[in-house]
Design a protein around this motif. Structure first.
Motif, short mmCIF file in Angstrom:
data_model
loop_
_atom_site.label_atom_id
_atom_site.label_comp_id
_atom_site.label_asym_id
_atom_site.label_seq_id
_atom_site.Cartn_x
_atom_site.Cartn_y
_atom_site.Cartn_z
N VAL A 1 6.55 -5.67 -10.43
CA VAL A 1 5.52 -5.56 -9.39
C VAL A 1 4.84 -4.21 -9.56
N THR A 2 3.52 -4.25 -9.70
CA THR A 2 2.74 -3.01 -9.87
C THR A 2 1.90 -2.77 -8.63
N MET A 3 2.09 -1.61 -8.00
CA MET A 3 1.33 -1.25 -6.80
C MET A 3 0.26 -0.25 -7.21
N LEU A 4 -0.96 -0.49 -6.76
CA LEU A 4 -2.13 0.26 -7.26
C LEU A 4 -2.95 0.82 -6.12
N GLY A 5 -3.37 2.07 -6.24
CA GLY A 5 -4.34 2.63 -5.29
C GLY A 5 -3.75 3.73 -4.44
N ASP A 6 -3.88 3.58 -3.12
CA ASP A 6 -3.44 4.60 -2.17
C ASP A 6 -1.98 4.33 -1.79
N LEU A 7 -1.08 4.92 -2.53
CA LEU A 7 0.34 4.68 -2.29
C LEU A 7 0.92 5.71 -1.33
N LYS A 8 0.15 6.76 -1.05
CA LYS A 8 0.62 7.80 -0.13
C LYS A 8 0.47 7.36 1.32
N TYR A 9 -0.74 6.94 1.67
CA TYR A 9 -1.01 6.57 3.07
C TYR A 9 -0.83 5.08 3.32
N GLY A 10 -0.65 4.29 2.26
CA GLY A 10 -0.61 2.83 2.41
C GLY A 10 0.71 2.35 2.98
N ARG A 11 0.74 2.11 4.29
CA ARG A 11 2.01 1.71 4.93
C ARG A 11 2.48 0.36 4.39
N THR A 12 1.54 -0.49 3.93
CA THR A 12 1.96 -1.80 3.44
C THR A 12 2.82 -1.64 2.18
N VAL A 13 2.45 -0.71 1.30
CA VAL A 13 3.25 -0.55 0.08
C VAL A 13 4.58 0.14 0.36
N HIS A 14 4.62 0.99 1.38
CA HIS A 14 5.91 1.61 1.74
C HIS A 14 6.90 0.52 2.17
N SER A 15 6.40 -0.37 3.05
CA SER A 15 7.28 -1.43 3.54
C SER A 15 7.64 -2.41 2.43
N LEU A 16 6.66 -2.77 1.59
CA LEU A 16 6.92 -3.77 0.55
C LEU A 16 7.90 -3.22 -0.50
N ALA A 17 7.75 -1.95 -0.89
CA ALA A 17 8.67 -1.36 -1.88
C ALA A 17 10.10 -1.40 -1.35
N ARG A 18 10.26 -1.07 -0.08
CA ARG A 18 11.61 -1.10 0.53
C ARG A 18 12.17 -2.53 0.53
N LEU A 19 11.33 -3.48 0.89
CA LEU A 19 11.79 -4.87 0.95
C LEU A 19 12.14 -5.39 -0.44
N LEU A 20 11.30 -5.08 -1.42
CA LEU A 20 11.54 -5.56 -2.79
C LEU A 20 12.80 -4.94 -3.39
N SER A 21 13.22 -3.79 -2.84
CA SER A 21 14.41 -3.14 -3.41
C SER A 21 15.69 -3.94 -3.10
N LEU A 22 15.57 -4.98 -2.27
CA LEU A 22 16.70 -5.90 -2.07
C LEU A 22 16.86 -6.85 -3.24
N TYR A 23 15.86 -6.88 -4.14
CA TYR A 23 15.87 -7.80 -5.29
C TYR A 23 15.92 -6.97 -6.58
N LYS A 24 16.20 -7.66 -7.69
CA LYS A 24 16.31 -6.94 -8.98
C LYS A 24 14.94 -6.90 -9.64
N VAL A 25 14.02 -6.13 -9.05
CA VAL A 25 12.66 -6.04 -9.57
C VAL A 25 12.48 -4.72 -10.32
#
Ligand code: CP
Length: 327
Positions: free
Chosen positions: A177-201
């Motif tokens: 999974v590649t996250m692109l753009g504003d990763l500092k202020y982007g609350r959606t990517v903060h939450s998604l990265a945490r959720l994806l860390s439950l899987y072997k991604v």
């Protein structure tokens, strides 16, 4: 729920999830893999029900207070649609300037007021931690619909549900999974990265230097043993990517407009760039977009961002039914 024996999610009758009746939904940190698969099983059922009969009376007589201190189109309207599809009704407070907030009423007092009239409160607020403050004040369930640059847990849930529905249940382990753009202020990517860390991604982060993924999030993800790589350009990361998650550079989060001007338009996804990507992959975006995905990519089957919004309806129907004790 789930009642569909053909559902690709947890087997019918499996009840290993935590009980969600009366619970707040504040952070993705609350969820285990079993919880997620249960939620997605219910969401999948909701999808089928909406496709078959449109609206039904699971939450007849229940009332949602939709309290938005920040602008929203998708989150606000999909929670409204979710409640109405389930037969319930909504108190909409989308412009707090027309409420007693404009007279100086505090968030806890506003929440205590609304819970006199509603069974569940959905809150979007510009300050990190605001949903937790509201939940502490409230006796009724509070659902975090975005707290500043903190979290947006229901978005992360719908994002992961999109991946399950688009790429197949059971394939999340092994995805890049590649996250692109504003990763500092982007609350959606903060939450998604945490959720994806439950899987072997594997997680790739592509951003300008000043908008890198916060160390705190990367440390949490690393603690789960998830490989992460950072890039300044998309070129190297794109060919191996199964899910490209594009975000908007959020002008409203910058204190210095000159800093925004330096990084706006840093990345634009278009058909030419996507020639180096896999054919079996998806492009997602929480939306709204302001130019970071060219509209001439919209008809590509890999463009999943409009379908992603619809998945949000089913996930929010599932969450409302769960916290109100009907799933
Ligand atoms: N993705 C999202 O949160 O969109 P809105 O700001 O329109 O709710």
């Amino acid at each position: 729920m789930p009642t569909d024996p053909q559902s690709p999610y947890l087997p019918f009758g499996d009840n290993t999830h935590a009980p969600w009746y009366g619970k707040d939904i504040l952070s993705v940190k609350q969820f285990s893999r079993a919880d997620l698969e249960y939620i997605f099983g219910v969401a999948h059922e909701m999808r089928g029900m909406v496709e078959r009969i449109g609206t039904f009376d699971l939450l007849k007589g229940k009332i949602l207070a939709n309290l938005f201190y920040e602008p929203s189109t998708r989150t606000s309207s999909s929670f409204t649609a979710a409640m109405e599809r389930l037969g319930g009704s909504v108190i909409p407070i989308n412009e707090v300037k027309y409420s007693s907030v404009s007279k100086g009423e505090s968030l806890p007092d506003t929440v205590r007021t609304l819970e006199c009239y509603a069974d569940v409160i959905v809150l979007r607020h510009p300050e990190v931690g605001s949903a937790a403050i509201a939940a502490k004040a409230a006796r009724k369930p509070v659902i975090n619909a975005g707290d500043g640059v903190g979290e947006h847990p229901t978005q992360a849930l719908l994002d992961l549900f999109t991946i399950f529905e688009e790429l197949g249940v059971g394939v999340v382990d092994g995805l890049t999974v590649t996250m692109l753009g504003d990763l500092k202020y982007g609350r959606t990517v903060h939450s998604l990265a945490r959720l994806l860390s439950l899987y072997k991604v594997k997680l790739n982060y592509v951003s300008p230097e000043i908008l890198r993924m916060p160390k705190e999030v990367m440390d949490e993800v690393a603690a789960q043993g998830i490989p992460q790589a950072e890039y300044a350009s998309l070129e190297k990361a794109l060919p191996d990517t199964d899910v490209l998650y594009v975000t908007r550079v959020q002008k409203e989060r910058f204190e210095d407009p000159a800093e925004y001007e330096k990084v706006k338009g840093a990345y634009v996804i278009n058909p030419a760039i996507m020639q180096t990507a896999k054919q079996q992959m998806i492009v997602m975006h929480p939306l709204p977009r302001v130019g970071e995905i060219s509209t001439d990519f919209d008809d590509d089957p890999r463009a999943a961002y409009f379908r992603q919004m619809e998945y949000g309806l089913y996930v929010r129907m599932a969450l409302l039914a769960m916290v109100l004790g009907k799933a």
